[in-house]
Design an enzyme around this catalytic site. Structure first.
Site, PDB file in Angstrom:
ATOM      1  N   ASN A  64       8.587   7.085   3.000  1.00 20.23           N
ATOM      2  CA  ASN A  64       9.807   6.858   2.204  1.00 20.23           C
ATOM      3  C   ASN A  64      10.621   8.147   2.091  1.00 20.23           C
ATOM      4  OD1 ASN A  64      10.222   4.022   1.027  1.00 20.23           O
ATOM      5  ND2 ASN A  64       8.009   4.338   0.806  1.00 20.23           N
TER       6      ASN A  64
ATOM      7  N   ARG B 170       0.381   8.625  -9.472  1.00 22.51           N
ATOM      8  CA  ARG B 170       0.006   8.874 -10.861  1.00 22.51           C
ATOM      9  C   ARG B 170       1.016   8.245 -11.803  1.00 22.51           C
ATOM     10  NH1 ARG B 170      -3.517  13.264 -11.541  1.00 22.51           N
ATOM     11  NH2 ARG B 170      -4.104  13.845  -9.437  1.00 22.51           N
ATOM     12  N   LEU B 171       0.501   7.699 -12.875  1.00 24.45           N
ATOM     13  CA  LEU B 171       1.393   7.158 -13.901  1.00 24.45           C
ATOM     14  C   LEU B 171       1.886   8.332 -14.744  1.00 24.45           C
ATOM     15  CD1 LEU B 171       2.506   4.521 -15.108  1.00 24.45           C
ATOM     16  CD2 LEU B 171       0.534   4.498 -16.643  1.00 24.45           C
TER      17      LEU B 171
ATOM     18  N   ASN C 186      11.482   4.704  -8.817  1.00 23.96           N
ATOM     19  CA  ASN C 186      10.207   4.444  -8.153  1.00 23.96           C
ATOM     20  C   ASN C 186      10.406   3.304  -7.157  1.00 23.96           C
ATOM     21  OD1 ASN C 186       7.362   4.585  -7.697  1.00 23.96           O
ATOM     22  ND2 ASN C 186       7.087   2.795  -9.025  1.00 23.96           N
TER      23      ASN C 186
ATOM     24  N   HIS D 190       8.145   0.205  -5.310  1.00 24.33           N
ATOM     25  CA  HIS D 190       6.868  -0.501  -5.410  1.00 24.33           C
ATOM     26  C   HIS D 190       6.850  -1.631  -4.382  1.00 24.33           C
ATOM     27  CE1 HIS D 190       3.222  -1.918  -7.255  1.00 24.33           C
ATOM     28  NE2 HIS D 190       3.709  -3.146  -7.229  1.00 24.33           N
TER      29      HIS D 190
HETATM   30  C1  GRF Z   1       4.800   2.699  -0.441  1.00 21.52           C
HETATM   31  O1  GRF Z   1       4.256   1.448  -0.072  1.00 21.52           O
HETATM   32  C2  GRF Z   1       5.436   2.607  -1.792  1.00 21.52           C
HETATM   33  O2  GRF Z   1       5.995   1.367  -2.048  1.00 21.52           O
HETATM   34  C3  GRF Z   1       4.279   2.855  -2.715  1.00 21.52           C
HETATM   35  O3  GRF Z   1       3.486   3.823  -2.062  1.00 21.52           O
HETATM   36  C4  GRF Z   1       3.717   3.756  -0.667  1.00 21.52           C
HETATM   37  C5  GRF Z   1       4.151   5.108  -0.231  1.00 21.52           C
HETATM   38  O4  GRF Z   1       4.272   5.220   1.168  1.00 21.52           O
HETATM   39  N1  GRF Z   1       4.746   3.256  -4.028  1.00 21.52           N
HETATM   40  P1  GRF Z   1       4.866   6.529   1.806  1.00 21.52           P
HETATM   41  O5  GRF Z   1       4.021   7.701   1.331  1.00 21.52           O
HETATM   42  O6  GRF Z   1       6.294   6.663   1.387  1.00 21.52           O
HETATM   43  O7  GRF Z   1       4.728   6.330   3.284  1.00 21.52           O
END
Ligand code: GRF
Length: 201
Positions: free
Chosen positions: A14, A91-92, A107, A109
């Site tokens: 990401n 981590r939360l 965030n 998800h």
């Molecule tokens: C993704 O699936 C995201 O939705 C989740 O953790 C994963 C992170 O993947 N929160 P990356 O490290 O960005 O490849």
């Protein structure tokens, strides 16, 4: 230009999608710093490659979660970060951190929230038997994956999907909507009303 800081624990795809959007000229933001709670996280190597300042912070070096988070806040402030991007940060965050950056933490998800919050969202979706899965970008609040929803994208669950094939299909959409959400924010187009986020023209 909007200054962002990215918190990541893992492979950082990401993060990569945000870097790519900036490089393509689709997103006018500056990644000021990438912070990881895991040594050797691939996200740090990705940051390095593009000469983005990056830092590993070892949670074990701090007596409490708040002190650990204060160290993160100090770094973010040092780099004048205006928006915190959680990109696979495992981590939360405590209410202390969330209040400090109220409505300034995003965030992503891998589920269509409010379905399947928490860990292993793709596995939860498969086990539940849903036919449509997806991903959600939201502002982080004090709960686990509960904050105001900014953007969502849906993908089909296909016959014979494994956790991996479904996760990969969802990930393609994550890489599209996360930079898009940041772009909307950077253009001042996200208006939060209660728990509803309006995208204004
Ligand atoms: C993704 O699936 C995201 O939705 C989740 O953790 C994963 C992170 O993947 N929160 P990356 O490290 O960005 O490849």
């Amino acid at each position: 230009m909007l200054k962002i800081g990215v918190l990541a624990s893992g492979r950082g795809t990401n993060l990569q999608s945000i870097i790519d959007s900036i490089q393509r000229g689709d997103l006018e933001t500056e990644i000021r710093i990438v912070i990881s709670d895991r040594k050797g996280a691939k996200a740090l190597a990705r940051a390095n490659k593009y000469h983005i300042p990056n830092q590993y912070i070892n949670p074990d070096d701090y007596a409490t979660k708040e002190e650990f988070e204060q160290a993160i806040i100090n770094l973010l402030e040092e780099h004048k970060v205006e928006l915190v991007i959680l990109a696979g940060f495992m981590r939360l965050l405590t209410p202390y951190f969330v209040r400090h950056y109220k409505n300034k933490i995003m965030n992503i998800h891998p589920s269509l929230l409010p379905a399947f919050p928490g860990l292993n969202a793709q596995r939860q979706a498969l086990e539940y038997g849903v036919k449509i899965a997806g991903c959600t970008v939201h502002f982080a609040d004090e709960g686990m994956d509960t904050g105001p929803i900014i953007l969502q994208a849906a993908v089909p669950v296909k016959e014979g999907d494994t956790e991996e094939t479904l996760a990969e299909r969802i990930l393609q959409e994550e890489h599209r909507i996360y930079p898009e959400a940041i772009r909307l924010y950077s253009e001042g187009r996200l208006k939060i009303e209660g728990r509803v986020v309006k995208v204004v023209e």
